[in-house]
Design a protein around this motif. Structure first.
Motif, PDB file in Angstrom:
ATOM      1  N   MET A   1      57.978  51.480 105.171  1.00 36.00           N
ATOM      2  CA  MET A   1      57.458  52.811 104.997  1.00 36.00           C
ATOM      3  C   MET A   1      57.011  53.314 106.355  1.00 36.00           C
ATOM      4  N   HIS A   2      57.820  54.118 106.975  1.00 37.41           N
ATOM      5  CA  HIS A   2      57.494  54.670 108.283  1.00 37.41           C
ATOM      6  C   HIS A   2      57.189  56.147 108.129  1.00 37.41           C
ATOM      7  N   ILE A   3      55.954  56.428 107.819  1.00 39.17           N
ATOM      8  CA  ILE A   3      55.510  57.813 107.637  1.00 39.17           C
ATOM      9  C   ILE A   3      54.644  58.165 108.829  1.00 39.17           C
ATOM     10  N   SER A   4      55.046  59.181 109.539  1.00 40.16           N
ATOM     11  CA  SER A   4      54.263  59.622 110.689  1.00 40.16           C
ATOM     12  C   SER A   4      53.204  60.611 110.211  1.00 40.16           C
ATOM     13  N   ILE A   5      51.972  60.348 110.554  1.00 38.08           N
ATOM     14  CA  ILE A   5      50.869  61.218 110.158  1.00 38.08           C
ATOM     15  C   ILE A   5      50.384  61.960 111.404  1.00 38.08           C
ATOM     16  N   PRO A   6      50.289  63.291 111.327  1.00 38.04           N
ATOM     17  CA  PRO A   6      49.859  64.059 112.496  1.00 38.04           C
ATOM     18  C   PRO A   6      48.461  63.647 112.966  1.00 38.04           C
ATOM     19  N   ASN A   7      48.280  63.632 114.260  1.00 35.12           N
ATOM     20  CA  ASN A   7      47.003  63.342 114.912  1.00 35.12           C
ATOM     21  C   ASN A   7      46.512  61.921 114.653  1.00 35.12           C
ATOM     22  N   MET A   8      47.378  61.036 114.209  1.00 32.69           N
ATOM     23  CA  MET A   8      46.950  59.664 113.974  1.00 32.69           C
ATOM     24  C   MET A   8      47.585  58.723 114.978  1.00 32.69           C
ATOM     25  N   GLY A   9      48.730  59.077 115.504  1.00 27.42           N
ATOM     26  CA  GLY A   9      49.355  58.270 116.523  1.00 27.42           C
ATOM     27  C   GLY A   9      50.064  57.060 115.973  1.00 27.42           C
ATOM     28  N   GLY A  10      51.182  57.242 115.350  1.00 25.84           N
ATOM     29  CA  GLY A  10      51.951  56.108 114.881  1.00 25.84           C
ATOM     30  C   GLY A  10      52.295  56.206 113.419  1.00 25.84           C
ATOM     31  N   ALA A  13      52.821  51.915 108.307  1.00 18.37           N
ATOM     32  CA  ALA A  13      53.182  50.502 108.197  1.00 18.37           C
ATOM     33  C   ALA A  13      54.228  50.158 109.249  1.00 18.37           C
ATOM     34  N   HIS A  14      54.066  49.027 109.874  1.00 13.00           N
ATOM     35  CA  HIS A  14      55.014  48.510 110.843  1.00 13.00           C
ATOM     36  C   HIS A  14      55.812  47.381 110.196  1.00 13.00           C
ATOM     37  N   PRO A  15      56.988  47.055 110.721  1.00 13.71           N
ATOM     38  CA  PRO A  15      57.803  46.002 110.092  1.00 13.71           C
ATOM     39  C   PRO A  15      57.094  44.658 109.963  1.00 13.71           C
ATOM     40  N   ARG A  16      56.228  44.312 110.892  1.00 15.41           N
ATOM     41  CA  ARG A  16      55.535  43.020 110.798  1.00 15.41           C
ATOM     42  C   ARG A  16      54.537  42.991 109.644  1.00 15.41           C
ATOM     43  N   GLU A  17      54.150  44.160 109.184  1.00 12.70           N
ATOM     44  CA  GLU A  17      53.166  44.220 108.108  1.00 12.70           C
ATOM     45  C   GLU A  17      53.773  44.008 106.731  1.00 12.70           C
ATOM     46  N   TYR A  18      55.105  44.018 106.628  1.00  7.67           N
ATOM     47  CA  TYR A  18      55.726  43.758 105.331  1.00  7.67           C
ATOM     48  C   TYR A  18      55.363  42.372 104.823  1.00  7.67           C
ATOM     49  N   PHE A  19      55.333  41.393 105.718  1.00  4.98           N
ATOM     50  CA  PHE A  19      54.964  40.035 105.317  1.00  4.98           C
ATOM     51  C   PHE A  19      53.507  39.983 104.851  1.00  4.98           C
ATOM     52  N   ILE A  20      52.666  40.751 105.510  1.00  5.07           N
ATOM     53  CA  ILE A  20      51.261  40.809 105.110  1.00  5.07           C
ATOM     54  C   ILE A  20      51.142  41.424 103.722  1.00  5.07           C
ATOM     55  N   TRP A  21      51.885  42.506 103.466  1.00  4.76           N
ATOM     56  CA  TRP A  21      51.833  43.154 102.152  1.00  4.76           C
ATOM     57  C   TRP A  21      52.351  42.224 101.061  1.00  4.76           C
ATOM     58  N   LEU A  83      38.476  45.861  98.471  1.00  4.13           N
ATOM     59  CA  LEU A  83      37.716  45.505  97.271  1.00  4.13           C
ATOM     60  C   LEU A  83      38.573  44.700  96.297  1.00  4.13           C
ATOM     61  N   ILE A  84      39.808  45.124  96.099  1.00  6.63           N
ATOM     62  CA  ILE A  84      40.712  44.402  95.194  1.00  6.63           C
ATOM     63  C   ILE A  84      41.005  43.001  95.714  1.00  6.63           C
ATOM     64  N   ILE A  85      41.268  42.873  97.007  1.00  5.79           N
ATOM     65  CA  ILE A  85      41.548  41.550  97.577  1.00  5.79           C
ATOM     66  C   ILE A  85      40.306  40.671  97.515  1.00  5.79           C
ATOM     67  N   TRP A  86      39.150  41.242  97.777  1.00  7.81           N
ATOM     68  CA  TRP A  86      37.897  40.481  97.719  1.00  7.81           C
ATOM     69  C   TRP A  86      37.647  39.949  96.318  1.00  7.81           C
ATOM     70  N   LEU A  87      37.863  40.791  95.301  1.00  9.71           N
ATOM     71  CA  LEU A  87      37.705  40.336  93.920  1.00  9.71           C
ATOM     72  C   LEU A  87      38.778  39.321  93.547  1.00  9.71           C
ATOM     73  N   SER A  88      39.978  39.465  94.110  1.00 11.45           N
ATOM     74  CA  SER A  88      41.059  38.512  93.822  1.00 11.45           C
ATOM     75  C   SER A  88      40.742  37.118  94.347  1.00 11.45           C
ATOM     76  N   ILE A  89      40.172  37.046  95.533  1.00  6.39           N
ATOM     77  CA  ILE A  89      39.847  35.746  96.115  1.00  6.39           C
ATOM     78  C   ILE A  89      38.798  35.030  95.269  1.00  6.39           C
ATOM     79  N   HIS A  90      37.906  35.781  94.631  1.00  7.33           N
ATOM     80  CA  HIS A  90      36.857  35.169  93.812  1.00  7.33           C
ATOM     81  C   HIS A  90      37.377  34.601  92.497  1.00  7.33           C
ATOM     82  N   GLN A  91      38.612  34.892  92.128  1.00  6.21           N
ATOM     83  CA  GLN A  91      39.142  34.396  90.869  1.00  6.21           C
ATOM     84  C   GLN A  91      39.587  32.939  90.954  1.00  6.21           C
TER      85      GLN A  91
END
Length: 135
Positions: A1-10, A13-21, A83-91
């Motif tokens: 997902m390469h969506i350019s957002i004005p005034n944000m600079g970039g 999501a970058h390709p390396r972040e797919y593994f993180i997702w 918040l979702i990830i934090w609650l997930s780790i507690h399970q």
């Protein structure tokens, strides 16, 4: 997902972040499966403090003018995701050593990401000032 957002600079999501997702989605999916199998949803004792933190962050939009709604929306989505990830780790029923390992992985990934961002910033800054080009 390469969506350019004005005034944000970039991009968002970058390709390396797919593994993180994929990893985070797997973590949430496994925690949901674990909660369904055990028929219990574990809530941490300090959940009220985290919810208070989320409410305080959200209330900044009420008291301060939102200059860029895109950045505000992305930050809110990141907060809800945390918040979702934090609650997930507690399970998961971790022992002390496993909790320390999870914390070490989270800290190591944050340090690696910070080093990558600093390296990109300083190298890009060097090339722009030295040669007039950037990447």
């Amino acid at each position: 997902m390469h969506i350019s957002i004005p005034n944000m600079g970039g991009t968002v999501a970058h390709p390396r972040e797919y593994f993180i997702w994929i990893g985070l989605f797997t973590l949430v999916l496994l925690s949901v499966i674990n909660a369904v199998i055990n028929k219990s949803f574990i809530l941490p004792s300090y959940l009220k403090y985290f919810i208070a933190y989320v409410i305080l962050i959200l209330s900044t939009g009420i008291f301060n003018p939102i200059i860029n709604i895109d950045i505000f929306t992305i930050n809110i989505l990141r907060l809800i995701g945390a918040l979702i990830i934090w609650l997930s780790i507690h399970q998961f029923d971790f022992n002390k050593k496993a909790k320390e390992n999870v914390l070490l992985i989270i800290i190591a990934s944050a340090v690696i990401e910070s080093i990558m961002v600093m390296f990109k910033f300083f190298v890009n800054s060097y090339y722009i000032h030295s040669f007039g080009i950037g990447f």
